[in-house]
Design a protein around this motif. Structure first.
Motif, PDB file in Angstrom:
ATOM      1  N   GLY A  20       0.790  -1.226   0.000  1.00 27.00           N
ATOM      2  CA  GLY A  20       0.000   0.000   0.000  1.00 27.00           C
ATOM      3  C   GLY A  20       0.819   1.272   0.000  1.00 27.00           C
ATOM      4  N   LEU A  21       2.134   1.177  -0.191  1.00 31.81           N
ATOM      5  CA  LEU A  21       3.015   2.339  -0.137  1.00 31.81           C
ATOM      6  C   LEU A  21       3.772   2.513  -1.448  1.00 31.81           C
ATOM      7  CD1 LEU A  21       4.570   1.567   3.353  1.00 31.81           C
ATOM      8  CD2 LEU A  21       2.750   3.211   2.866  1.00 31.81           C
ATOM      9  N   CYS A  22       4.184   3.750  -1.728  1.00 31.49           N
ATOM     10  CA  CYS A  22       5.052   3.997  -2.875  1.00 31.49           C
ATOM     11  C   CYS A  22       6.473   3.563  -2.509  1.00 31.49           C
ATOM     12  CB  CYS A  22       5.031   5.480  -3.246  1.00 31.49           C
ATOM     13  SG  CYS A  22       5.724   6.571  -1.981  1.00 31.49           S
ATOM     14  N   MET A  23       7.381   3.613  -3.441  1.00 33.42           N
ATOM     15  CA  MET A  23       8.757   3.176  -3.199  1.00 33.42           C
ATOM     16  C   MET A  23       9.410   3.965  -2.057  1.00 33.42           C
ATOM     17  SD  MET A  23      11.423   1.308  -4.000  1.00 33.42           S
ATOM     18  CE  MET A  23      11.525   0.747  -5.677  1.00 33.42           C
ATOM     19  N   THR A  24       9.245   5.274  -2.043  1.00 34.06           N
ATOM     20  CA  THR A  24       9.855   6.113  -1.007  1.00 34.06           C
ATOM     21  C   THR A  24       9.351   5.748   0.376  1.00 34.06           C
ATOM     22  OG1 THR A  24      10.096   7.942  -2.565  1.00 34.06           O
ATOM     23  CG2 THR A  24      10.152   8.487  -0.221  1.00 34.06           C
ATOM     24  N   HIS A  25       8.044   5.683   0.540  1.00 34.75           N
ATOM     25  CA  HIS A  25       7.473   5.384   1.852  1.00 34.75           C
ATOM     26  C   HIS A  25       7.710   3.930   2.257  1.00 34.75           C
ATOM     27  CE1 HIS A  25       5.086   9.138   1.029  1.00 34.75           C
ATOM     28  NE2 HIS A  25       5.726   9.370   2.172  1.00 34.75           N
ATOM     29  N   TYR A  26       7.752   3.024   1.293  1.00 39.48           N
ATOM     30  CA  TYR A  26       8.061   1.628   1.588  1.00 39.48           C
ATOM     31  C   TYR A  26       9.482   1.502   2.134  1.00 39.48           C
ATOM     32  CZ  TYR A  26       8.941  -3.333   0.891  1.00 39.48           C
ATOM     33  OH  TYR A  26       9.278  -4.655   1.077  1.00 39.48           O
ATOM     34  N   GLN A  27      10.443   2.185   1.516  1.00 41.88           N
ATOM     35  CA  GLN A  27      11.830   2.142   1.996  1.00 41.88           C
ATOM     36  C   GLN A  27      11.952   2.756   3.386  1.00 41.88           C
ATOM     37  OE1 GLN A  27      14.392   0.554   0.757  1.00 41.88           O
ATOM     38  NE2 GLN A  27      13.176  -0.169  -0.963  1.00 41.88           N
ATOM     39  N   GLN A  29       9.624   2.832   5.646  1.00 39.42           N
ATOM     40  CA  GLN A  29       9.003   1.863   6.546  1.00 39.42           C
ATOM     41  C   GLN A  29       9.996   0.752   6.893  1.00 39.42           C
ATOM     42  OE1 GLN A  29       5.857   1.767   7.940  1.00 39.42           O
ATOM     43  NE2 GLN A  29       6.345  -0.150   8.945  1.00 39.42           N
ATOM     44  N   ARG A  30      10.690   0.245   5.893  1.00 35.32           N
ATOM     45  CA  ARG A  30      11.664  -0.833   6.123  1.00 35.32           C
ATOM     46  C   ARG A  30      12.846  -0.360   6.969  1.00 35.32           C
ATOM     47  NH1 ARG A  30      14.038  -3.724   1.531  1.00 35.32           N
ATOM     48  NH2 ARG A  30      14.553  -5.155   3.201  1.00 35.32           N
ATOM     49  N   ARG A  31      13.353   0.841   6.681  1.00 40.95           N
ATOM     50  CA  ARG A  31      14.551   1.322   7.378  1.00 40.95           C
ATOM     51  C   ARG A  31      14.280   1.803   8.790  1.00 40.95           C
ATOM     52  NH1 ARG A  31      16.080   4.359   2.155  1.00 40.95           N
ATOM     53  NH2 ARG A  31      17.435   2.865   1.147  1.00 40.95           N
ATOM     54  N   HIS A  32      13.169   2.537   8.961  1.00 43.19           N
ATOM     55  CA  HIS A  32      12.939   3.245  10.221  1.00 43.19           C
ATOM     56  C   HIS A  32      11.717   2.787  10.999  1.00 43.19           C
ATOM     57  CE1 HIS A  32      16.042   5.840   8.700  1.00 43.19           C
ATOM     58  NE2 HIS A  32      15.315   6.139   7.656  1.00 43.19           N
ATOM     59  N   GLY A  33      10.907   1.921  10.410  1.00 35.48           N
ATOM     60  CA  GLY A  33       9.734   1.423  11.100  1.00 35.48           C
ATOM     61  C   GLY A  33       8.486   2.270  10.913  1.00 35.48           C
ATOM     62  N   SER A  34       8.620   3.388  10.201  1.00 38.04           N
ATOM     63  CA  SER A  34       7.483   4.255   9.925  1.00 38.04           C
ATOM     64  C   SER A  34       7.701   4.961   8.591  1.00 38.04           C
ATOM     65  CB  SER A  34       7.324   5.306  11.026  1.00 38.04           C
ATOM     66  OG  SER A  34       6.360   6.257  10.653  1.00 38.04           O
ATOM     67  N   PRO A  35       6.670   5.058   7.749  1.00 42.88           N
ATOM     68  CA  PRO A  35       6.843   5.754   6.480  1.00 42.88           C
ATOM     69  C   PRO A  35       6.908   7.270   6.637  1.00 42.88           C
ATOM     70  CG  PRO A  35       4.592   4.990   6.684  1.00 42.88           C
ATOM     71  CD  PRO A  35       5.350   4.432   7.856  1.00 42.88           C
ATOM     72  N   GLU A  36       6.611   7.783   7.818  1.00 46.90           N
ATOM     73  CA  GLU A  36       6.597   9.221   8.052  1.00 46.90           C
ATOM     74  C   GLU A  36       7.949   9.776   8.489  1.00 46.90           C
ATOM     75  OE1 GLU A  36       3.945  11.098   7.409  1.00 46.90           O
ATOM     76  OE2 GLU A  36       2.751   9.345   6.867  1.00 46.90           O
ATOM     77  N   ILE A  37       8.847   8.923   8.998  1.00 43.96           N
ATOM     78  CA  ILE A  37      10.128   9.383   9.529  1.00 43.96           C
ATOM     79  C   ILE A  37      11.072   9.757   8.391  1.00 43.96           C
ATOM     80  CG2 ILE A  37      12.197   8.664  10.783  1.00 43.96           C
ATOM     81  CD1 ILE A  37      10.401   6.933  12.517  1.00 43.96           C
ATOM     82  N   VAL A  38      11.701  10.924   8.517  1.00 42.33           N
ATOM     83  CA  VAL A  38      12.676  11.379   7.537  1.00 42.33           C
ATOM     84  C   VAL A  38      13.963  11.685   8.280  1.00 42.33           C
ATOM     85  CG1 VAL A  38      13.246  13.153   5.858  1.00 42.33           C
ATOM     86  CG2 VAL A  38      10.882  12.407   6.117  1.00 42.33           C
ATOM     87  N   HIS A  39      15.037  11.016   7.900  1.00 38.44           N
ATOM     88  CA  HIS A  39      16.348  11.276   8.476  1.00 38.44           C
ATOM     89  C   HIS A  39      17.199  11.936   7.404  1.00 38.44           C
ATOM     90  CE1 HIS A  39      15.981   9.120  12.271  1.00 38.44           C
ATOM     91  NE2 HIS A  39      15.237   8.252  11.605  1.00 38.44           N
TER      92      HIS A  39
END
Length: 53
Positions: A20-27, A29-39
């Motif tokens: 249910g996510l685009c490539m950016t938000h999917y990545q 989610q995988r890296r940080h546990g949330s599609p909203e987090i931006v590092h």
């Protein structure tokens, strides 16, 4: 069925990639546990560096 699915994150109109996510938000989610987090990568802003001294 009409058209393609889009990302389920509010305000994102990119095409669906996985779970249910685009490539950016999917990545995110995988890296940080949330599609909203931006590092941000890289150095901290100069003002922040000088404040630490």
């Amino acid at each position: 069925m009409t058209g393609t699915r889009s990302c389920s994150v509010d305000g994102c109109d990119r095409d669906h990639y996985a779970h249910g996510l685009c490539m950016t938000h999917y990545q995110r989610q995988r890296r940080h546990g949330s599609p909203e987090i931006v590092h941000r990568r890289g150095r901290k802003p100069r003002a922040e560096q000088e404040a630490r001294r």
